[in-house]
Design a protein around this motif. Sequence first.
Motif, PDB file in Angstrom:
ATOM      1  N   GLU A 312       0.826  -1.208   0.000  1.00  0.00           N
ATOM      2  CA  GLU A 312       0.000   0.000   0.000  1.00  0.00           C
ATOM      3  C   GLU A 312       0.863   1.261   0.000  1.00  0.00           C
ATOM      4  N   GLU A 313       2.020   1.203   0.663  1.00  0.00           N
ATOM      5  CA  GLU A 313       2.952   2.331   0.604  1.00  0.00           C
ATOM      6  C   GLU A 313       3.405   2.578  -0.834  1.00  0.00           C
ATOM      7  N   LEU A 314       3.718   1.492  -1.555  1.00  0.00           N
ATOM      8  CA  LEU A 314       4.157   1.629  -2.946  1.00  0.00           C
ATOM      9  C   LEU A 314       3.076   2.280  -3.800  1.00  0.00           C
ATOM     10  N   ILE A 315       1.836   1.867  -3.588  1.00  0.00           N
ATOM     11  CA  ILE A 315       0.731   2.441  -4.360  1.00  0.00           C
ATOM     12  C   ILE A 315       0.594   3.929  -4.052  1.00  0.00           C
ATOM     13  N   GLU A 316       0.688   4.268  -2.772  1.00  0.00           N
ATOM     14  CA  GLU A 316       0.605   5.686  -2.385  1.00  0.00           C
ATOM     15  C   GLU A 316       1.731   6.504  -3.012  1.00  0.00           C
ATOM     16  N   ARG A 317       2.901   5.886  -3.158  1.00  0.00           N
ATOM     17  CA  ARG A 317       4.057   6.579  -3.708  1.00  0.00           C
ATOM     18  C   ARG A 317       4.079   6.549  -5.238  1.00  0.00           C
ATOM     19  N   GLY A 318       3.121   5.830  -5.832  1.00  0.00           N
ATOM     20  CA  GLY A 318       3.059   5.748  -7.289  1.00  0.00           C
ATOM     21  C   GLY A 318       4.182   4.943  -7.902  1.00  0.00           C
ATOM     22  N   SER A 319       4.676   3.951  -7.170  1.00  0.00           N
ATOM     23  CA  SER A 319       5.811   3.146  -7.633  1.00  0.00           C
ATOM     24  C   SER A 319       5.416   1.668  -7.685  1.00  0.00           C
ATOM     25  N   HIS A 320       5.848   0.969  -8.769  1.00  0.00           N
ATOM     26  CA  HIS A 320       5.517  -0.457  -8.939  1.00  0.00           C
ATOM     27  C   HIS A 320       4.011  -0.675  -8.755  1.00  0.00           C
ATOM     28  N   VAL A 321       3.216   0.219  -9.274  1.00  0.00           N
ATOM     29  CA  VAL A 321       1.791   0.252  -8.922  1.00  0.00           C
ATOM     30  C   VAL A 321       1.070  -1.034  -9.335  1.00  0.00           C
ATOM     31  N   ASP A 322       1.226  -1.460 -10.589  1.00  0.00           N
ATOM     32  CA  ASP A 322       0.498  -2.658 -11.037  1.00  0.00           C
ATOM     33  C   ASP A 322       0.957  -3.901 -10.287  1.00  0.00           C
ATOM     34  N   ALA A 323       2.268  -4.043 -10.112  1.00  0.00           N
ATOM     35  CA  ALA A 323       2.779  -5.193  -9.360  1.00  0.00           C
ATOM     36  C   ALA A 323       2.295  -5.152  -7.919  1.00  0.00           C
ATOM     37  N   ALA A 324       2.225  -3.940  -7.356  1.00  0.00           N
ATOM     38  CA  ALA A 324       1.760  -3.807  -5.974  1.00  0.00           C
ATOM     39  C   ALA A 324       0.294  -4.197  -5.857  1.00  0.00           C
ATOM     40  N   TYR A 325      -0.544  -3.730  -6.778  1.00  0.00           N
ATOM     41  CA  TYR A 325      -1.968  -4.103  -6.741  1.00  0.00           C
ATOM     42  C   TYR A 325      -2.145  -5.613  -6.913  1.00  0.00           C
ATOM     43  N   PHE A 326      -1.373  -6.213  -7.836  1.00  0.00           N
ATOM     44  CA  PHE A 326      -1.496  -7.654  -8.070  1.00  0.00           C
ATOM     45  C   PHE A 326      -1.135  -8.437  -6.801  1.00  0.00           C
ATOM     46  N   ASN A 327      -0.008  -8.096  -6.189  1.00  0.00           N
ATOM     47  CA  ASN A 327       0.409  -8.816  -4.989  1.00  0.00           C
ATOM     48  C   ASN A 327      -0.476  -8.488  -3.792  1.00  0.00           C
ATOM     49  N   LEU A 328      -1.040  -7.289  -3.788  1.00  0.00           N
ATOM     50  CA  LEU A 328      -2.004  -6.951  -2.739  1.00  0.00           C
ATOM     51  C   LEU A 328      -3.238  -7.853  -2.867  1.00  0.00           C
ATOM     52  N   VAL A 348      -5.265  -3.451 -11.621  1.00  0.00           N
ATOM     53  CA  VAL A 348      -4.036  -3.750 -12.355  1.00  0.00           C
ATOM     54  C   VAL A 348      -4.215  -3.387 -13.827  1.00  0.00           C
ATOM     55  N   GLY A 349      -3.305  -2.567 -14.343  1.00  0.00           N
ATOM     56  CA  GLY A 349      -3.375  -2.122 -15.731  1.00  0.00           C
ATOM     57  C   GLY A 349      -2.534  -2.982 -16.647  1.00  0.00           C
ATOM     58  N   PRO A 350      -2.551  -2.677 -17.944  1.00  0.00           N
ATOM     59  CA  PRO A 350      -1.789  -3.458 -18.927  1.00  0.00           C
ATOM     60  C   PRO A 350      -0.308  -3.523 -18.569  1.00  0.00           C
ATOM     61  N   GLY A 351       0.269  -4.681 -18.754  1.00  0.00           N
ATOM     62  CA  GLY A 351       1.675  -4.886 -18.420  1.00  0.00           C
ATOM     63  C   GLY A 351       1.901  -6.313 -17.984  1.00  0.00           C
ATOM     64  N   ASN A 352       3.014  -6.566 -17.322  1.00  0.00           N
ATOM     65  CA  ASN A 352       3.380  -7.930 -16.946  1.00  0.00           C
ATOM     66  C   ASN A 352       2.384  -8.584 -15.993  1.00  0.00           C
ATOM     67  N   GLU A 353       1.753  -7.794 -15.152  1.00  0.00           N
ATOM     68  CA  GLU A 353       0.858  -8.373 -14.138  1.00  0.00           C
ATOM     69  C   GLU A 353      -0.599  -8.434 -14.597  1.00  0.00           C
ATOM     70  N   TYR A 354      -0.896  -7.900 -15.775  1.00  0.00           N
ATOM     71  CA  TYR A 354      -2.300  -7.767 -16.190  1.00  0.00           C
ATOM     72  C   TYR A 354      -2.978  -9.136 -16.335  1.00  0.00           C
ATOM     73  N   LEU A 355      -2.388 -10.021 -17.093  1.00  0.00           N
ATOM     74  CA  LEU A 355      -3.018 -11.335 -17.310  1.00  0.00           C
ATOM     75  C   LEU A 355      -3.045 -12.182 -16.043  1.00  0.00           C
ATOM     76  N   PRO A 356      -1.941 -12.266 -15.263  1.00  0.00           N
ATOM     77  CA  PRO A 356      -2.057 -12.995 -13.987  1.00  0.00           C
ATOM     78  C   PRO A 356      -3.148 -12.432 -13.079  1.00  0.00           C
ATOM     79  N   ALA A 357      -3.327 -11.103 -13.108  1.00  0.00           N
ATOM     80  CA  ALA A 357      -4.376 -10.497 -12.279  1.00  0.00           C
ATOM     81  C   ALA A 357      -5.755 -10.903 -12.763  1.00  0.00           C
ATOM     82  N   LYS A 358      -5.964 -10.896 -14.065  1.00  0.00           N
ATOM     83  CA  LYS A 358      -7.262 -11.305 -14.606  1.00  0.00           C
ATOM     84  C   LYS A 358      -7.524 -12.780 -14.343  1.00  0.00           C
ATOM     85  N   LEU A 359      -6.477 -13.595 -14.413  1.00  0.00           N
ATOM     86  CA  LEU A 359      -6.644 -15.017 -14.111  1.00  0.00           C
ATOM     87  C   LEU A 359      -7.083 -15.210 -12.668  1.00  0.00           C
TER      88      LEU A 359
END
Length: 575
Positions: A312-328, A348-359
């Motif tokens: 959640e700190e990463l999301i607040e800081r705008g860093s690694h946002v998609d990866a942070a949401y996926f792991n959250l 989670v937006g388009p990128g490396n974590e998008y499909l794992p998140a949708k799965l």
Amino acid sequence: MKRLAALAALLLIGGCQTFTQQAPDSSPPVEDAAAESSAGDAAEYGSFSRQTLYALLVAELAGQRNRFDIALGNYVQQAHATQDAGVAERGFRIAEYLGAEQAALDTALIWARNAPQSLDAQRAAAVQLARAGRYEESMEFMEKVLQGQGDTHFDFLALSASETDPDTRAGLLQSFDKLLLKNPDNPQLTFGKAVLLQQDDRSEEALALLQKQPTKQRQIPSILLEARLLHSLQRSDEALPLLEKALRQHPEDKRLRLTYARLLVEQERLEDAMGEFATLVQQHPADDDLRFSMALVCMEAEAWREATVYLEELIERGSHVDAAYFNLGRAYQAMGRNIKALDALAQVGPGNEYLPAKLLQSQLLYASKRDQEASAVLADARQQQPDYAIQLYLIEIEALSEHKRIEQAWKLAEQALEEFPDDLNLLYTRAMLAETRGDLAQLERDLRFIIEREPDNAMALNALGYTLTDRTNRHDEALQLIEQAYQLNPDDPAILDSLGWVNFRLGNLTEAEALLRKALQRFPDHEVAAHLGEVLWTLGERSEARAVWSRALKLQPDSEILRETLKRLTGSEKP
């Protein structure tokens, strides 16, 4: 002429600023060519001809207009013509920024020869010569740097030789030995030689060389290399105390602590690793890569609440946002908070974590019997992100299949193939659904279409061969297909299983047993266990067959193939 020279100097300085501003964010800015000269009492500028001055002015104007090719060409030409150290340095900076290797080498040599007292110039020439594979010449310049201040890039020389031929590496090693004879106590030379030995697969020698260094001379790069060598030689138990001792001496060193923390993770000492990463985050609060690593270690240790704090700190800081949401989402799922997990995954937006998140999102929805919502989410995703459409179709088809919605999955596969009729992944997926529905003709059509398009598709060859083995009497044909797959991928346990099973069907029991044992050892799967158990049962090894089945049932108690095999051979679903 002095006024013109002064004007040129001003333009050179302005031009340097322009190059820096135009550099992309991901590229290192070009260094200010006037920085070194400005440190002195007064700058000195060469006396240039009008032709040279004009060429340099054109170069700077070209740089301001992003025509770096013209700027570089003019500077290289004038560096050769004037042999001026300042012009050569400026040309070198531009060439290095653009990745123009030959121009960088040429201008670095002119700079070094015309500025013999400049250690930066000597180092630049040495590095460029090393990149060009001219190691003996490179060492001559490096020796000048060594005599000047002793701290240089000998590790780069060794690393640059890693992809060359053995003779070149041997020559460079001799050069290091010559310099070490003159400077036996120089830690940089020792480190560089150790790097070279490591690149030559002589890790034991490299380690011995580093360990001979007196403790007081040991620099941090040498300690890190020694730790890596110990780890590569399966001696991590020695690397940990080495790093612990170094950290007591250098508690603020980021590289040491990070290496130590990662080694702790590899040793599965996750609690200790979390403590080290927490220290790193405290020491470097602006480093979000460390914060993300800390979150992942917490996830690995199943410290879900701690992980959510960092994520959640990463999301607040705008860093690694998609990866942070996926792991959250993963963390909340593990905590049983599926609503919050779904909310996080949806971000989670388009990128490396998008499909794992949708799965994961679809799996959670289907598990909650929210089938329509899952389908709507994936359909909307296909519309919003058409580049991911095929993968999103595959995710939904797979989710429907796992939850026994075979007819829905079949209809969706047909829909997907209307949109993407020649996609081989969709065709393979439909073939597997056809097998589940008992439509072997469709399965064979789809798999043969794939094999016609990709004759070396081991997965399709194996799937068709296994189906013909298990569901028909076309065993000779099946053997040919599976052997083709085996030739392409002999280490695949699924192919080993198929090869063992077809040999069993053909009556080659000894061969079948050996293949299935190997397959089960590599991949303890319930279907492989069912096959091996049946072969052992047929060979009269019934007690071992029951043991194989029993172990497999403990791992997968709901296995239909195991229970069907047991019922058919023993009359009971229990071993």
